[in-house]
Design a protein around this motif. Sequence first.
Motif, PDB file in Angstrom:
ATOM      1  N   ASP A  93       0.835  -1.208   0.000  1.00  0.00           N
ATOM      2  CA  ASP A  93       0.000   0.000   0.000  1.00  0.00           C
ATOM      3  C   ASP A  93       0.870   1.259   0.000  1.00  0.00           C
ATOM      4  OD1 ASP A  93      -2.276  -1.541   0.030  1.00  0.00           O
ATOM      5  OD2 ASP A  93      -2.690  -1.250   2.173  1.00  0.00           O
ATOM      6  N   GLU A  94       1.922   1.249   0.816  1.00  0.00           N
ATOM      7  CA  GLU A  94       2.804   2.418   0.864  1.00  0.00           C
ATOM      8  C   GLU A  94       3.517   2.615  -0.460  1.00  0.00           C
ATOM      9  OE1 GLU A  94       6.490   4.311   3.463  1.00  0.00           O
ATOM     10  OE2 GLU A  94       5.679   2.363   4.035  1.00  0.00           O
ATOM     11  N   THR A  97       1.604   4.662  -2.932  1.00  0.00           N
ATOM     12  CA  THR A  97       1.425   6.106  -2.689  1.00  0.00           C
ATOM     13  C   THR A  97       2.506   6.948  -3.339  1.00  0.00           C
ATOM     14  OG1 THR A  97       2.703   6.068  -0.629  1.00  0.00           O
ATOM     15  CG2 THR A  97       0.313   5.658  -0.456  1.00  0.00           C
ATOM     16  N   PRO A  99       6.002   7.049  -2.924  1.00  0.00           N
ATOM     17  CA  PRO A  99       6.910   7.728  -1.991  1.00  0.00           C
ATOM     18  C   PRO A  99       8.199   8.156  -2.694  1.00  0.00           C
ATOM     19  CG  PRO A  99       6.980   5.356  -1.670  1.00  0.00           C
ATOM     20  CD  PRO A  99       5.917   5.624  -2.710  1.00  0.00           C
ATOM     21  N   ARG A 103      12.814   6.033  -0.250  1.00  0.00           N
ATOM     22  CA  ARG A 103      11.860   5.216   0.505  1.00  0.00           C
ATOM     23  C   ARG A 103      11.436   4.001  -0.314  1.00  0.00           C
ATOM     24  NH1 ARG A 103      10.586   2.586   4.667  1.00  0.00           N
ATOM     25  NH2 ARG A 103       8.379   2.298   4.997  1.00  0.00           N
ATOM     26  N   ILE A 107      11.430   0.211   0.940  1.00  0.00           N
ATOM     27  CA  ILE A 107      10.211  -0.618   0.899  1.00  0.00           C
ATOM     28  C   ILE A 107      10.489  -1.922   0.159  1.00  0.00           C
ATOM     29  CG2 ILE A 107       7.869  -0.784  -0.043  1.00  0.00           C
ATOM     30  CD1 ILE A 107       7.599   2.252   0.498  1.00  0.00           C
TER      31      ILE A 107
END
Length: 158
Positions: A93-94, A97, A99, A103, A107
């Motif tokens: 999910d992150e 987004t 990022p 990041r 991840i």
Amino acid sequence: MRLTRQGIKEGGALAVGGVALAAVALIVAAAIAAMAIFGWGWFKRSTAEFRGTTEQRERTVADPDYRITAYDRFFDLCAAVQSKEATLAALQDELGTEPPTTRVTQIRANLTAVTAARAADINQYNADAEKAGTAGQFRASNLPYRLDINDKETQCTA
């Protein structure tokens, strides 16, 4: 004191009898020692299977601490797999987004690490489930027999 032929004969016979008795006692002692050494070894060897099976049952089935630990371990491993799946979903999910690039690298590294850890937990669960003579017999009947590494979402109840 006078020695007579009769006395000498009787004394000689007594001496020979004493030596013979000592020889017989030595042979009997050696036979008993051999029976103790080799007989005990034979007895231990012939009862090893029975004694080993009994000891295994005493350390697993008869030990309440072992039973409870093994029972709980399956639930703990299954829950660990589910936790790692939740972590994987959160990381995905992150990643969605958009990022920053640094990041994204973190991840992706975390996704790899958590995926490998999930696989290790699944493999451990399955290995423990196969241990029919020890831990495997204490897996709760409402837990799956095996976990599938290809399933995206693990169910901890059958």
